[in-house]
Structure formats: C-alpha cells, structure tokens
Design an enzyme around this catalytic site. Structure first.
Site, short mmCIF file in Angstrom:
data_model
loop_
_atom_site.label_atom_id
_atom_site.label_comp_id
_atom_site.label_asym_id
_atom_site.label_seq_id
_atom_site.Cartn_x
_atom_site.Cartn_y
_atom_site.Cartn_z
N ALA A 53 0.81 -1.22 0.00
CA ALA A 53 0.00 0.00 0.00
C ALA A 53 0.84 1.27 0.00
O ALA A 53 0.43 2.28 -0.54
CB ALA A 53 -0.93 0.01 1.22
N CYS A 54 2.01 1.20 0.61
CA CYS A 54 2.81 2.40 0.89
C CYS A 54 3.63 2.83 -0.32
O CYS A 54 4.42 2.05 -0.85
CB CYS A 54 3.74 2.09 2.06
SG CYS A 54 4.95 3.38 2.39
#
Length: 326
Positions: A53-54
C-alpha cells in the site's frame, strides 16, 4: 511488554496548526560494496519489510525487482490494514499478498523496531531494511534504500542486471533537482493535502501539488521520461505517487482539481510506459493500496467503504520504448 504499550499514537498525523509534517527517518546506516564496511553487501544477509500500500515502500520493491535482487534480499509484506498497533503481519491464506515474518517472528512491524532499539519512540514505518547477521535495522529511509539497491550489490548480481544504474553520475544534478520539488509538493504534497485539518493548510498544499503536476505534464510533453529518454530514480519515485493518484488521492485526500486520466495525457502516457515495463506490474497491488487508505484512515473515511475504481487502465494502450530505457 505488550506490543501496544509503547510508541506514538498511530493515527495522529497532523500538527496543532493543522499541517501534516512527515517524520524524519531514524535509521540511516548504509549497505556498501566494501567488504570492510559496517554493513557490507552480502547475498542473503538483508531482509526488506514493506507494505504494498505504501508509496515509499513501493519504491524499494521496484528497484529490488528491476535490479534483479529478488534472490539476494528477502521480502516480507504486511497486511494492508493499519490498526492501533500499526502494520501487522498476516498469513497469505488470510490476506492474499501479505506474509508472516519468517525472519524475526514478529506479529507487528513495531516489534522489529523495538528489537533493533528497545527505547524507540517514533513511528513504525515501512520500508525497513533489516540485517539478519547483526539483528538490527540498517535503514528505514526509502530514498537511501533505493540508492543502496541501485549500486551496493552489483558484484553479486547476474550479468544482465550488473551496471543498471538509476542514478547515473552525469544526471545526478538533474535528478536531485527534480527529486527536491517533486518530493515536497507531490510525493509528500498529497499527504499534506489529505491530512490537513485546517482549510488554509489544505488549500495551500493542494494548489502547490497541482502546480507541480502541471510542471511535470509540461516536462513529459517534451521528454519520454523526466530527464530525457532514460528512466531514472526520479521517475520511479514519482511513479509510486501517480499510480495511486486517481484511485486514492483524488477522492480520499481531496486532491480533486484534476484527475490523471482526464487532465494529464502526458503523465498518463508516462505512467503506462513504466507500468508496462517487465517486472513493474507485479509490484502493484491495487487491492492493498485502496483497502489500506480507505479502511485505515478512519478519521477521514469512518465508514471504511472502498471505492470501486482502480483508476485508468494502465495495460492499454500499449506503450513501448525504443529499447530498455535504463
């Protein structure tokens, strides 16, 4: 000591004045090609902790893939949902794409931080580069990890990957200049807009973000990549923000003056070209990306409802560079 007994409040990102200010990374050692260095490059010694996600962790995943480091540097992937204890490890049977921590046996990434520094009191961020031999964190700053991956392990690489350089000497001044303003106004600008809790802070940072997107659009109207015909780290650092822009930042972070799909044809062409390079697509997990932002940031999206759109189709039309652009 329980995993929740120490550390900062996970979801309190803004300052008292309503501005978002990013924490400075705490672990800043370097892996070097020199065998006498504190952290010498060795196959199998280092392990990378990331979240799909990051965007900051995504940078390291991309360089690890493009440099052929998969068999040299191990990988663990956290659950997309950030809860009260921060990033959590999970079985891929429960959360496809996630992994358990088979290096330290941690349940949460915070436990990895406390193993390296028992008195650690800052945020528990990813990426994390871990040294299995010294049992400590080498570095948790993505911009430095990608530089290490770019050059420190070259002697250990298969011949076809040796010498690939995303930060070439002759382009360093241009790359550094691009990185400086793109980081401040775009990479971090989406966060400064989305996590603002004061109208003035939001408007100022959102306008600066779109001024920079217009500037990038102009550059890419004249160049294949940010510094010409060669893919560099400047492109890879920007790509991980742009690929999240329409599905997440446009709505969730209120960065809604324009969309990439409809407002920036040259940025869209550039995004497709990078996405279609061999190895890039497998570093993108849109399910993790969308579910993380929309389900973790309950102060922004208390219902945790996740929108349907993944953004523009990046598989089509096909964009092919004349040759491998790096």
């Amino acid at each position: 000591m329980s995993s929740s007994s120490k550390g900062p409040e996970i979801t309190k990102w803004h300052s008292k004045d309503g501005e978002f200010r990013r924490q400075v990374s705490s672990f800043r050692s370097l892996v070097e090609a020199d065998s006498s260095a504190e952290f010498p490059a060795e196959a199998g010694r280092y392990h990378l902790y990331v979240s799909y996600a990051c965007p900051w962790a995504h940078r390291t995943l991309i360089v690890r893939k493009l440099k052929g480091l998969d068999s040299i540097i191990g990988l663990s992937v956290v659950h997309y949902l950030m809860g009260p204890n921060g990033w959590e490890f999970s079985s891929p049977d429960d959360v496809p794409g996630a992994t358990l921590d088979d290096v330290n046996g941690a349940k949460y990434i915070r436990e990895v931080y406390f193993k390296a520094e028992p008195e650690y009191s800052a945020r528990f961020t990813v990426p994390v580069l871990w040294d299995k031999k010294k049992q400590t964190i080498v570095n948790n700053e993505s911009s430095e990890i990608i530089r290490m991956f770019n050059s420190a392990f070259d002697e250990l690489l298969a011949p076809e990957y040796r010498g690939i350089n995303f930060y070439p000497e002759e382009l360093k001044p241009q790359i550094d200049e691009l990185n400086e303003w793109i980081y401040d106004t775009v990479n971090n600008g989406v966060y400064k807009s989305g996590f603002a809790t004061a109208q003035d802070a939001y408007e100022r940072n959102c306008r600066a973000l779109f001024q920079s997107l217009e500037r990038i659009e102009d550059i890419l109207s004249r160049n294949e990549f940010l510094v010409g015909k060669r893919l560099t780290e400047a492109d890879l650092r920007l790509f991980t923000t742009i690929i999240r822009f329409d599905p997440v930042y446009h709505g969730h972070f209120k960065c809604n003056i324009k969309q990439i799909a409809t407002g920036y044809p040259n940025i869209l062409r550039w995004t497709r070209e990078i996405y279609q390079l061999p190895g890039i697509k497998e570093t993108v997990n849109m399910e993790h990306i969308k579910k993380h932002y929309y389900m973790s940031h309950t102060q922004i999206n208390p219902t945790q409802v996740v929108p349907l759109s993944d953004g523009p189709d990046l598989d089509a039309p096909t964009v092919r560079p004349a040759a491998r652009p790096y």
